[in-house]
Design a protein around this motif. Sequence first.
Motif, PDB file in Angstrom:
ATOM      1  N   CYS A 134       0.851  -1.197   0.000  1.00 38.98           N
ATOM      2  CA  CYS A 134       0.000   0.000   0.000  1.00 38.98           C
ATOM      3  C   CYS A 134       0.884   1.244   0.000  1.00 38.98           C
ATOM      4  O   CYS A 134       1.794   1.358   0.833  1.00 38.98           O
ATOM      5  CB  CYS A 134      -0.908   0.001   1.223  1.00 38.98           C
ATOM      6  SG  CYS A 134      -1.923   1.487   1.372  1.00 38.98           S
ATOM      7  N   PRO A 135       0.647   2.184  -0.905  1.00 41.07           N
ATOM      8  CA  PRO A 135       1.481   3.382  -0.955  1.00 41.07           C
ATOM      9  C   PRO A 135       1.263   4.315   0.227  1.00 41.07           C
ATOM     10  O   PRO A 135       2.113   5.136   0.541  1.00 41.07           O
ATOM     11  CB  PRO A 135       1.078   4.053  -2.266  1.00 41.07           C
ATOM     12  CG  PRO A 135      -0.257   3.524  -2.584  1.00 41.07           C
ATOM     13  CD  PRO A 135      -0.337   2.164  -1.978  1.00 41.07           C
ATOM     14  N   ARG A 136       0.150   4.179   0.903  1.00 40.11           N
ATOM     15  CA  ARG A 136      -0.150   5.096   1.996  1.00 40.11           C
ATOM     16  C   ARG A 136       0.395   4.598   3.337  1.00 40.11           C
ATOM     17  O   ARG A 136       1.055   5.339   4.063  1.00 40.11           O
ATOM     18  CB  ARG A 136      -1.660   5.309   2.101  1.00 40.11           C
ATOM     19  CG  ARG A 136      -2.023   6.451   3.031  1.00 40.11           C
ATOM     20  CD  ARG A 136      -3.512   6.592   3.257  1.00 40.11           C
ATOM     21  NE  ARG A 136      -4.230   6.944   2.035  1.00 40.11           N
ATOM     22  CZ  ARG A 136      -5.544   6.950   1.945  1.00 40.11           C
ATOM     23  NH1 ARG A 136      -6.282   6.608   2.968  1.00 40.11           N
ATOM     24  NH2 ARG A 136      -6.133   7.259   0.820  1.00 40.11           N
ATOM     25  N   CYS A 137       0.101   3.329   3.674  1.00 40.75           N
ATOM     26  CA  CYS A 137       0.495   2.826   5.000  1.00 40.75           C
ATOM     27  C   CYS A 137       1.548   1.731   4.942  1.00 40.75           C
ATOM     28  O   CYS A 137       1.996   1.250   5.972  1.00 40.75           O
ATOM     29  CB  CYS A 137      -0.737   2.311   5.737  1.00 40.75           C
ATOM     30  SG  CYS A 137      -1.479   0.844   5.021  1.00 40.75           S
ATOM     31  N   HIS A 138       1.947   1.306   3.762  1.00 43.54           N
ATOM     32  CA  HIS A 138       2.995   0.318   3.527  1.00 43.54           C
ATOM     33  C   HIS A 138       2.686  -1.079   4.050  1.00 43.54           C
ATOM     34  O   HIS A 138       3.584  -1.854   4.315  1.00 43.54           O
ATOM     35  CB  HIS A 138       4.351   0.797   4.077  1.00 43.54           C
ATOM     36  CG  HIS A 138       4.773   2.114   3.512  1.00 43.54           C
ATOM     37  ND1 HIS A 138       5.133   2.279   2.203  1.00 43.54           N
ATOM     38  CD2 HIS A 138       4.817   3.343   4.073  1.00 43.54           C
ATOM     39  CE1 HIS A 138       5.419   3.543   1.985  1.00 43.54           C
ATOM     40  NE2 HIS A 138       5.227   4.223   3.095  1.00 43.54           N
ATOM     41  N   SER A 139       1.395  -1.391   4.208  1.00 37.33           N
ATOM     42  CA  SER A 139       1.027  -2.770   4.545  1.00 37.33           C
ATOM     43  C   SER A 139       0.919  -3.567   3.249  1.00 37.33           C
ATOM     44  O   SER A 139       0.833  -2.995   2.176  1.00 37.33           O
ATOM     45  CB  SER A 139      -0.300  -2.812   5.319  1.00 37.33           C
ATOM     46  OG  SER A 139      -1.346  -2.357   4.511  1.00 37.33           O
ATOM     47  N   THR A 140       0.917  -4.899   3.373  1.00 38.52           N
ATOM     48  CA  THR A 140       0.909  -5.725   2.165  1.00 38.52           C
ATOM     49  C   THR A 140      -0.479  -6.284   1.918  1.00 38.52           C
ATOM     50  O   THR A 140      -1.215  -6.619   2.862  1.00 38.52           O
ATOM     51  CB  THR A 140       1.907  -6.887   2.277  1.00 38.52           C
ATOM     52  OG1 THR A 140       1.565  -7.668   3.417  1.00 38.52           O
ATOM     53  CG2 THR A 140       3.322  -6.378   2.397  1.00 38.52           C
ATOM     54  N   ILE A 141      -0.811  -6.377   0.641  1.00 37.23           N
ATOM     55  CA  ILE A 141      -2.079  -6.943   0.199  1.00 37.23           C
ATOM     56  C   ILE A 141      -1.745  -8.058  -0.768  1.00 37.23           C
ATOM     57  O   ILE A 141      -0.991  -7.857  -1.722  1.00 37.23           O
ATOM     58  CB  ILE A 141      -2.944  -5.883  -0.522  1.00 37.23           C
ATOM     59  CG1 ILE A 141      -3.159  -4.643   0.349  1.00 37.23           C
ATOM     60  CG2 ILE A 141      -4.276  -6.473  -0.939  1.00 37.23           C
ATOM     61  CD1 ILE A 141      -3.699  -3.460  -0.427  1.00 37.23           C
ATOM     62  N   ILE A 142      -2.289  -9.237  -0.517  1.00 40.44           N
ATOM     63  CA  ILE A 142      -2.059 -10.376  -1.403  1.00 40.44           C
ATOM     64  C   ILE A 142      -3.369 -10.666  -2.115  1.00 40.44           C
ATOM     65  O   ILE A 142      -4.419 -10.784  -1.492  1.00 40.44           O
ATOM     66  CB  ILE A 142      -1.575 -11.601  -0.626  1.00 40.44           C
ATOM     67  CG1 ILE A 142      -0.244 -11.285   0.073  1.00 40.44           C
ATOM     68  CG2 ILE A 142      -1.448 -12.802  -1.542  1.00 40.44           C
ATOM     69  CD1 ILE A 142       0.232 -12.375   0.995  1.00 40.44           C
TER      70      ILE A 142
END
Length: 145
Positions: A134-142
């Motif tokens: 995620c460009p905003r919070c840098h969490s990952t999405i699979i």
Amino acid sequence: MGNLLYRMRCWLERFMYGRNGTDQLNLGLLVLYVVLVVLQAILAVLFPFELISTFFSALLLLTAFFILFRTFSRNLEKRRRENTVFLNWWMPKRHAWRAWRSRVRDKDHKYFKCRSCGARCRVPRGKGRIEITCPRCHSTIIGRS
């Protein structure tokens, strides 16, 4: 005939000077009025009860009165405040609808919603199983594109 129409137009312009006229809230109320007319017609066929017809008639009369009251009102400050409140309520819904419609029409990209911050992430379709940061919070999405 042309002179009569010109005089009528001039009279209407003088009459409406200093009055509210039509704004976005009045247009929204007009759409509500049309929806209520259609709903009343449908419900009159499905449920031929006098109480439903009377209720919708009263609601339509109240809506028409409010539209006319706002149109001919000279209290411009209050009408502008009402319109601002309506726009503050309506515009987020309008933008969300337009964004959704744009995402549905975009056949070249897949959209993911970040679970942490709610940001929408766009990736090209057809890349298989991918991991997005995620460009905003840098969490990952699979997900699968």
